[in-house]
Write an enzyme that holds these catalytic residues in place. Structure first.
Site, short mmCIF file in Angstrom:
data_model
loop_
_atom_site.label_atom_id
_atom_site.label_comp_id
_atom_site.label_asym_id
_atom_site.label_seq_id
_atom_site.Cartn_x
_atom_site.Cartn_y
_atom_site.Cartn_z
CD GLU A 1 -14.96 -27.83 -39.35
OE1 GLU A 1 -13.87 -28.28 -39.00
OE2 GLU A 1 -15.19 -27.40 -40.50
N GLY B 1 -13.33 -18.02 -41.37
CA GLY B 1 -12.98 -17.48 -42.67
C GLY B 1 -13.86 -18.04 -43.76
CG MET C 1 -18.19 -24.75 -43.11
SD MET C 1 -16.94 -25.65 -42.18
CE MET C 1 -17.46 -27.33 -42.47
CD GLU C 2 -14.21 -28.00 -44.34
OE1 GLU C 2 -13.86 -28.87 -43.54
OE2 GLU C 2 -14.12 -26.77 -44.10
CG HIS D 1 -8.07 -24.15 -46.81
ND1 HIS D 1 -6.94 -24.62 -46.21
CD2 HIS D 1 -9.10 -24.49 -45.98
CE1 HIS D 1 -7.25 -25.22 -45.08
NE2 HIS D 1 -8.57 -25.15 -44.92
CD GLU D 2 -12.59 -23.35 -46.51
OE1 GLU D 2 -13.04 -24.47 -46.24
OE2 GLU D 2 -11.91 -22.69 -45.70
CG HIS E 1 -11.29 -28.63 -46.47
ND1 HIS E 1 -10.60 -29.54 -45.71
CD2 HIS E 1 -11.14 -27.43 -45.85
CE1 HIS E 1 -10.06 -28.93 -44.68
NE2 HIS E 1 -10.37 -27.64 -44.73
#
Length: 897
Positions: free
Chosen positions: A123, A263, A265-266, A299-300, A303
């Site tokens: 990404e 930080g 990546m999903e 958070h990840e 996602h």
């Protein structure tokens, strides 16, 4: 990549691709110097664009073969794309063979090596550095991936989805095949190969399915993965309970790597994380680290649905996944915090971050809407506007429809769009359609201005009380300053949560004119015009005008302009039932005093009323320690600078710094005995726990110690500096050790040097602690130029490296973004250093350089001589012919009139 002008990409120019890639079979023969990639795709022409050439993205890769349905074809390269013409009109097989050189990939985008292992970051546009592809988010394909490598050097072979096969090959090699059953865009692709160990945990979902959770790290770090695993388990449970979203793969993997631009990546089922958001034990991670790991792991993982199962149609829709997922991780962290007071602290921390980072962005040259209209380098739009302001937009939707109805809207969103690449408009429409008649649904077109318009609205409030009629008339008005490309703004839809207090701080029942009865003590007003008036009735018998408590919980990302008298602010500080507004009152009282001194140029002299209020907060047994820490921490220099800039006052960073330092010194002296009490009564001597209560106690104790050491530097006392040094030596956790080191550094005490040496010697093998060691020194408030001189010396330290993003940021980002007292110098040396380092980093890592370049975004607000000197530094960088598109976009926009 560094020649000519990078074309501008506009949202209005979006068109669907000429072809769709339905499935991908990737084969990797992994070698650090030369990795062979065989890419077999099933391609389907877009019926709406018949006969068009297929243009595949590629960068820094060597093409060796192109086959269509097994036959070689001609091709050409044009503008960084592989152009294939005269293709079949029906679906066809396309095979591409190419090589890449992972060990030479210092940009850390695409396939690269770190510590002897292979990692990817795709990404936003890294997949094109692996193989030729339609590298855009609306092309979603099924991926099958086979990895081959030396078994001894790379015993672990990972990719997205589920592992379906593995085995041995000749010559000491082995392979593993992974299949992802869910279509995904190329930016979600990942592979990892290396010598790693893992922590495993099996969990069972509510549907009864078993899943394997794994956290992979290098050997020696396994003991630091327990918190990350616990956070992952909590995330899986929470998302299923709160939103009905289950894990959709047999396994879910996290891999930690120290060389990483972001930080985390999903990537679908294989999340790659910066080590700082995975590794933690009490000796090497602070309370803040523990909280950040929980939030980022959440958070990840979240996602998986908001970003992966439903993804972005194009990169302009980035907030569709990031803003929504930030809102979800913030809500998760609040729920994990538990009780109301801890939830409030989390909300205040999020708002403080938004104001310190996003509000200046909205007021500067990089101002852009939550959904940008154009870009040159998409990596530059991974911003606080897209993420944190985007989260506030989602929060406002939830406020306007209510929590239960918001869940219904989320359910409808997934029912409509699972497996699709969609837009921010699609999301807002789903929330509105699930709640017809709601304030959101009836104002949807106007509400979507939050996606289209940049800038921070300024909401002014005026209230008039009539004792005769028992009414309080509240007039709210909104105005948004011009931003680049948007000189005029239409009114936003702004939910204003509010209440009224009497002069003794008691909440009043609220009844709007025309209502039949009172409706409780809290209300959400909807401001959707330039100015609106709300009349509250039935307010008889008051001895004074009510005190309005506006924007409770920070219900909208706006600047509230309310000319409150000090009595009203002190009432809110002591009694407001809304914790955010209680904290906000404390901030306003401090800002008034600090800015008065800065504007006048006179020494700050704190008054007894303010000091007594601070003492009352510190001693209040009903308040949590974490909340006290927030109230007693003065506004940042950056926040104060933005208040001055908003009023058109040139920003003099040293003058702001002097006022803040004077406030700290006076607060330290006036409350000395109270700080002693706070330090002694908030020790946490049991086993380390990163829970909100324990963390709050440590935060307040360390704040107290900082003030005591600062006052000791004034008085010549040796006791408290000695206690701080002893705490550096024998603290049972890094939070307390760091707190003591900060106390010595910020007081510029002579014991800071031996304390620094001791920490470095004790933790020289712990990369994340050494990152912090650099950052603490770079973040020390300036005194007589000594801090800046230290930073320049640290840049030459044998442990310092620009090649590792964490290490580079620890010193440079801390100085450029977080320490204006050291950066802004009359001799311009700070700006010269900024230019030198931005150019140096840009040569090998443009993403990192562009982020460092943001340190001078707000140069126009500075007073002379700082303003002219900063401009000269920007001109110097922009004049380089070899500058990357990423960094060029930043400095060019900063210089534009």
């Amino acid at each position: 990549m560094r020649e000519g002008t990078t074309p501008l990409v506009r949202r209005e120019d979006y068109t669907a691709p000429s072809h769709w890639i339905r499935s991908v079979d990737l084969s990797f023969d992994l070698d650090p110097a030369k990795t062979l990639v065989i890419n077999r795709m099933q391609v389907e022409p877009n019926a709406d664009r018949p006969g068009e050439a297929l243009r595949l993205d590629g960068e820094d890769i060597v093409l060796t073969r192109v086959l269509v349905n097994g036959e070689s074809i001609s091709f050409r390269n044009e503008g960084g794309q592989l152009v294939l013409e005269n293709l079949p009109a029906e679906p066809f097989a396309l095979e591409i063979r190419n090589t890449c050189a992972p060990e030479k990939n210092l940009e850390l985008s695409g396939l690269y090596t770190s510590g002897g292992s292979f990692f990817t970051q795709c990404e936003a546009q890294g997949f094109r550095r692996i193989t030729y592809f339609l590298d855009r988010p609306d092309v979603m394909a099924l991926f099958r991936v086979t990895l081959r490598a030396d078994a001894r050097a790379y015993p672990v072979l990972l990719s997205n989805g589920n592992r379906v096969d593995q085995g041995k090959l000749d010559h000491g090699r082995h392979y593993a095949t992974w299949v992802d059953p869910h279509p995904k865009p190329s930016y979600l692709f990942a592979l990892v190969a290396g010598e790693l160990v893992c922590r495993e945990q099996r969990v069972r979902s509510r549907s009864g399915k078993d899943h394997l959770l794994q956290v992979y790290v290098r050997a020696g770090d396994l003991d630091k993965t327990e918190h990350a695993m616990n956070s992952l388990i909590a995330s899986v449970v929470w998302d299923e309970a709160r939103f009905g979203l289950s894990l959709d793969l047999e396994r879910f993997m996290i891999v930690a790597v120290s060389d990483f631009n972001m930080g985390a990546m999903e990537n679908k089922g294989l999340n790659i994380f910066n080590t700082k958001f995975v590794l933690a034990n009490p000796a090497t991670a602070t309370d803040v680290d523990y909280a950040n790991i929980e939030a980022v792991v959440g958070h990840e993982y979240f996602h998986n649905w908001t970003g992966n199962r439903v993804t972005c149609r194009d990169w302009f829709q980035l907030s569709l996944k990031e803003g929504l997922t930030v809102y979800r991780d913030q809500t998760f962290s609040q729920d994990m915090a538990g009780e109301a007071s801890a939830r409030a602290v989390k909300r205040i921390e999020d708002v403080r971050q938004l104001r310190q980072m996003q509000f200046p962005e909205d007021a500067g040259p990089m101002a852009h809407p939550v959904r940008p209209e154009q870009y040159q380098a998409i990596d530059n739009f991974y911003t606080t506007t897209v993420y944190e302001k985007g989260a506030e937009v989602v929060r406002m939707m939830a406020t306007l429809v209510g929590e239960a109805c918001f869940r219904a809207g989320m359910d409808l969103y997934f029912q409509r769009h699972d497996g699709q690449a969609v837009t921010c408009d699609d999301y807002a429409q789903a929330i509105a359609d699930a709640n017809p008649g709601s304030p959101l649904a009836t104002r949807l077109d106007a509400f979507k201005r939050w996606y289209a318009q940049a800038g921070t609205p300024r909401v002014s409030a005026q209230g008039v009380y009539s004792a005769e009629t028992g009414s309080y008339t509240l007039t709210l008005s909104q105005q948004t300053p011009a931003t680049p490309g948007q000189p005029v703004k239409a009114p936003f839809v702004i939910p204003v949560a509010m209440g009224l207090l009497d002069s003794d701080g008691r909440p009043l029942l609220l009844q709007l004119q025309g209502e039949a009865d009172y409706g409780g003590t809290d209300r959400v007003l909807v401001l959707d015009q330039a100015s609106q008036t709300f009349v509250f009735t039935g307010l008889y018998g008051l001895t004074a005008a009510p005190v309005p408590s506006l924007l409770r919980g920070f219900s909208a990302p706006v600047i509230l302009e309310w000319q409150a008298d000090e009595a009203a602010l002190f009432t809110q500080l002591r009694h407001d039932t809304d914790p955010f507004n209680r904290w906000e009152a404390a901030q306003r009282l401090a800002v008034q005093r600090l800015l008065s001194a800065v504007r006048s140029g006179q020494p700050l002299q704190l008054d007894a009323a303010w000091l007594d209020a601070q003492r009352a907060v510190l001693r209040d047994p009903a308040l949590d320690a974490a909340f006290k820490d927030l109230v007693l921490t003065p506004p940042s220099a950056g926040y104060l600078a933005e208040q001055l800039a908003a009023d058109g006052v040139p920003v003099d960073p040293p003058r702001i710094h002097a006022a803040r330092e004077s406030l700290r010194a006076q607060l330290a002296q006036a409350l000395h005995d109270d700080w002693v009490w706070a330090f002694e009564t908030h020790q946490d001597n049991g086993a380390y726990r990163p829970d909100p209560v324990s963390s709050g106690r440590r935060a307040l104790a360390n704040l107290a110690l900082s003030h005591l050491v600062l006052d000791a530097a004034r008085s010549g006392d040796t006791v408290w500096p000695g206690k701080a040094f002893q705490r550096v030596k024998d603290a049972g956790n890094l939070t307390d050790r760091q707190g003591a080191l900060i106390a010595l550094l910020h007081a510029h005490h002579e014991l800071a040097e031996p304390a620094l040496a001791r920490v470095h010697a004790q933790f020289k093998g712990e990369a994340l602690v050494i990152d912090r060691w650099f950052a603490l020194q770079a973040g020390t408030p300036e005194r007589d130029g000594r801090v800046f001189a230290r930073i320049k010396a640290l840049a030459l330290h044998p442990d310092y490296s620009l090649r590792n993003p964490n290490r580079a940021r620890s010193l440079l980002a801390t100085l450029f973004v977080m320490n204006p007292s050291a950066l802004h110098r009359e001799d311009a040396a700070g700006y010269v250093f900024w230019a030198d380092k931005v150019v140096e980093v840009d040569a090998f890592n443009p993403q990192l350089a562009a982020r460092l370049a943001r340190g001078l975004d707000r140069w126009r607000t500075l007073a002379e001589p700082y303003r002219s000197a900063a401009r000269e530094a920007l001109i110097r960088v922009s004049g380089r012919a070899d500058l990357s598109p990423d960094t060029r976009e930043i400095v060019t926009r900063a210089l534009q009139d």
